[in-house]
Design a protein around this motif. Structure first.
Motif, PDB file in Angstrom:
ATOM      1  N   GLN A  32       0.854  -1.175   0.000  1.00 55.07           N
ATOM      2  CA  GLN A  32       0.000   0.000   0.000  1.00 55.07           C
ATOM      3  C   GLN A  32       0.895   1.231   0.000  1.00 55.07           C
ATOM      4  O   GLN A  32       1.649   1.473   0.934  1.00 55.07           O
ATOM      5  N   ILE A  34       0.775   4.474   0.455  1.00 55.31           N
ATOM      6  CA  ILE A  34       0.325   5.726   1.055  1.00 55.31           C
ATOM      7  C   ILE A  34       1.497   6.481   1.669  1.00 55.31           C
ATOM      8  O   ILE A  34       1.660   7.675   1.472  1.00 55.31           O
ATOM      9  N   THR A  38       2.747   2.540   5.748  1.00 58.59           N
ATOM     10  CA  THR A  38       1.853   1.559   5.139  1.00 58.59           C
ATOM     11  C   THR A  38       2.641   0.543   4.310  1.00 58.59           C
ATOM     12  O   THR A  38       2.215  -0.598   4.163  1.00 58.59           O
ATOM     13  N   GLY A 163       2.671  10.506  -3.184  1.00 55.22           N
ATOM     14  CA  GLY A 163       2.456  10.661  -1.753  1.00 55.22           C
ATOM     15  C   GLY A 163       3.726  10.608  -0.948  1.00 55.22           C
ATOM     16  O   GLY A 163       3.698  10.820   0.270  1.00 55.22           O
ATOM     17  N   ASP A 196      -3.055   8.713   8.598  1.00 54.72           N
ATOM     18  CA  ASP A 196      -3.387   8.184   7.277  1.00 54.72           C
ATOM     19  C   ASP A 196      -2.958   6.738   7.075  1.00 54.72           C
ATOM     20  O   ASP A 196      -3.109   6.196   5.977  1.00 54.72           O
ATOM     21  N   ILE A 201      -8.660   5.268   4.352  1.00 55.99           N
ATOM     22  CA  ILE A 201      -7.933   4.405   3.429  1.00 55.99           C
ATOM     23  C   ILE A 201      -8.892   3.644   2.519  1.00 55.99           C
ATOM     24  O   ILE A 201      -9.838   3.011   2.986  1.00 55.99           O
ATOM     25  N   ALA A 206      -5.013   2.364  -2.532  1.00 52.92           N
ATOM     26  CA  ALA A 206      -3.661   2.530  -2.003  1.00 52.92           C
ATOM     27  C   ALA A 206      -2.591   1.961  -2.930  1.00 52.92           C
ATOM     28  O   ALA A 206      -1.394   2.083  -2.645  1.00 52.92           O
ATOM     29  N   GLY A 214      -4.164   8.356  -1.478  1.00 51.76           N
ATOM     30  CA  GLY A 214      -3.866   8.018  -0.096  1.00 51.76           C
ATOM     31  C   GLY A 214      -4.661   8.915   0.830  1.00 51.76           C
ATOM     32  O   GLY A 214      -5.864   8.754   0.995  1.00 51.76           O
ATOM     33  N   TRP A 215      -3.990   9.905   1.443  1.00 51.63           N
ATOM     34  CA  TRP A 215      -4.693  10.928   2.230  1.00 51.63           C
ATOM     35  C   TRP A 215      -5.315  11.880   1.222  1.00 51.63           C
ATOM     36  O   TRP A 215      -4.612  12.541   0.470  1.00 51.63           O
ATOM     37  N   SER A 229      -0.797  13.716   8.921  1.00 48.87           N
ATOM     38  CA  SER A 229      -0.609  12.748   7.850  1.00 48.87           C
ATOM     39  C   SER A 229       0.802  12.904   7.306  1.00 48.87           C
ATOM     40  O   SER A 229       1.417  13.962   7.454  1.00 48.87           O
TER      41      SER A 229
END
Length: 504
Positions: A32, A34, A38, A163, A196, A201, A206, A214-215, A229
């Motif tokens: 993921q 993010i 993550t 991100g 986040d 999510i 993601a 993501g966020w 975040s």
């Protein structure tokens, strides 16, 4: 090719990523994307799933570039201690559109290459293994960020194309303690946290590198410093309750403004020319632990449709196609600058002056992750869709409405069970307050920004994942002015990227 990753080895309640991965039948992307946290939690979730399948709790370090580190990792593992290092590196290039320089000097080209990178070490301690405190977990992590943000320098869009872009710093990231109760159904986390990794999510969304997946776009530009975040975290208390495998309830109360900067955090206030994203202003080391501004209160309710059994090979009845549905929202108790009026009650765009302060801010959201096809119950291949929508008020926010959606194919080719290819789209709408300010100030009026992303996540080795990526952005910043040439709009952008994750 199977994946061998470092086992977490913690007799704890699962992380949010691990829980959703299990409920969605391992159809979510391997990693993921993010933020580095993550990435770490994705790798641990995969390792735990493979441990259960193999019926072994022996630490497997083949998923680490440094292996068992001369026996140090197995020794630490026996005492409940895990040490991970995540390395993320990216190359980006803008082929069309963009702006020569977002500082408005008009120098250079709007196209060209850029590099950014992150190194994140994490120390996690299972207190039950260490000295018998059942359900206790301690976590501390740090960040070393480097390179340049292509979005900040040349793209002038609402949300970064990655991100993982961040201002250069070496900082504390997270520092928290988690305690579980009621046999793991309830857990409480307290300390410096990055929200986040758990809230807002979309597990299928993601996969994508654009920060909006993501966020989301709205909290990223509407909250102070983007809120707690990546790459910022805040003192917070998070409560998660799981009464059954279908329902999860989460609530968190956090400081809303990690760097503590209020006077020029938003463009409507004139912006922060030294640090436009407010990532290093007042708190470049991440150790300020600000608690002197407002409180961000966020809650989320999750429902799992057809949660999948752990072992699909022994299933006698089709459990159905899984899905996870989430509803949530937040309220920020701080004061925010008004886009319509100044402190004298006059039009801010027409008369200028200092924006009026408005008390409180809110946003609501909904998320859908749904598998829509798989050839058989035991097949690694699956097709999933996701959608997420956010909405909020327009008088004190830059973005009032946003949607993102997409389609993911897991295991697209024979022998590539851990790969995922995806096509995602997103849109963000400039708020009524922002548009009114543009009209009354004589600026080009901002509207919708659209972005499309095509990406392929591939496991290259047990310890490396590569992800080539293409994005196209229509009307960056909603068709707002090019900072270098205010009389024209920023051109549409075609952006190519190559992203890598390495586990040391």
């Amino acid at each position: 090719m199977g994946l061998a990753l470092p086992a977490a080895g913690f007799a704890q309640t699962p992380t949010q990523i691990e829980e959703d991965r299990a409920r969605l039948g391992n159809s979510t992307p391997l990693i993921q994307e993010i933020d580095p946290a993550t990435v770490r939690d994705s790798e641990r979730a995969q390792a735990d799933a493979e441990e259960k399948a193999a019926g072994s709790d022996k630490l497997d370090t083949s998923g680490n570039l440094l292996g068992d580190m001369g026996g140090a990792r197995p020794w630490l593992y026996r005492h409940g201690i895990s040490f991970d290092i995540q390395e993320v590196d990216e190359l980006w290039g803008n082929a069309t559109g963009g702006t020569p320089s977002t500082n408005g000097d008009g120098q250079g080209s709007g196209t060209g290459p850029a590099y950014d990178g992150v190194t994140m070490p994490t120390l996690t301690v299972d207190l039950e293994k260490l000295f018998g405190l059942k359900g206790g977990l301690f976590n501390v992590s740090a960040l070393q960020t480097r390179g340049r943000s292509i979005s900040q320098d040349h793209l002038n869009n609402f949300n970064p194309v990655s991100g993982f872009e961040a201002d250069r710093s070496t900082r504390l990231f997270e520092l928290w303690y988690q305690q579980s109760f009621l046999g793991g159904k309830l857990d409480v986390k307290i300390g410096q946290q990055d929200l986040d990794t758990e809230f807002l999510i979309s597990d299928y969304g993601a996969l994508y590198l654009n920060a909006n997946f993501g966020w989301p776009m709205a909290p990223s530009v509407n909250l102070y410093g983007g809120g707690p975040s990546w790459p910022l975290s805040s003192p917070a208390v998070r409560i998660r309750y799981r009464p059954s495998e279908k329902f999860t309830f989460m609530f968190a109360a956090a400081d809303d403004n990690p760097p503590g900067n209020r006077s020029n955090s938003f463009g409507i206030q004139g912006g922060n020319p030294v640090d436009p994203t407010n990532q290093t202003t007042n708190d470049g080391s991440g150790t300020r632990f600000n608690m002197g501004t407002g409180a961000l209160l966020i809650t989320e309710l999750q429902y799992a449709l057809n949660p999948q059994p752990d072992d699909m090979s022994n299933v006698t009845k089709n459990p159905g196609l899984p899905g996870v549905y989430k509803l949530g929202g937040y309220y920020d108790t701080a004061r925010f600058p008004d886009y319509r009026y100044n402190t004298l009650g006059q039009s801010l765009g027409a008369s200028g002056g200092t924006p009026r302060w408005d008390r409180g801010n809110w946003m609501v959201y909904g998320i859908i992750d749904q598998m829509i096809w798989r050839p058989s119950l035991t097949s690694a291949r699956s097709l999933g869709v996701f959608a997420r929508a956010t909405g909020n008020s327009g008088d004190r926010n830059m973005i009032s409405f946003a949607i993102d959606a997409g389609l993911n194919l897991k295991a697209p080719f024979r022998g590539r069970d851990n790969d995922t290819i995806g096509l995602g789209w997103g849109i963000g709408r400039a708020s009524s307050g922002q548009r009114a300010y543009d009209r009354t100030s004589g600026s080009l009026v901002q509207g919708n920004e659209n972005h499309l992303e095509l990406t392929y996540q591939a496991q290259v080795t047990p310890w490396m994942v590569m992800q080539p990526d293409f994005q196209y952005v229509w009307h960056p910043a909603g068709g707002g002015s090019d900072p270098s040439y205010p009389w024209r709009r920023t051109g549409n952008e075609a952006v190519f990227g190559l992203h890598s994750n390495i586990t040391f």
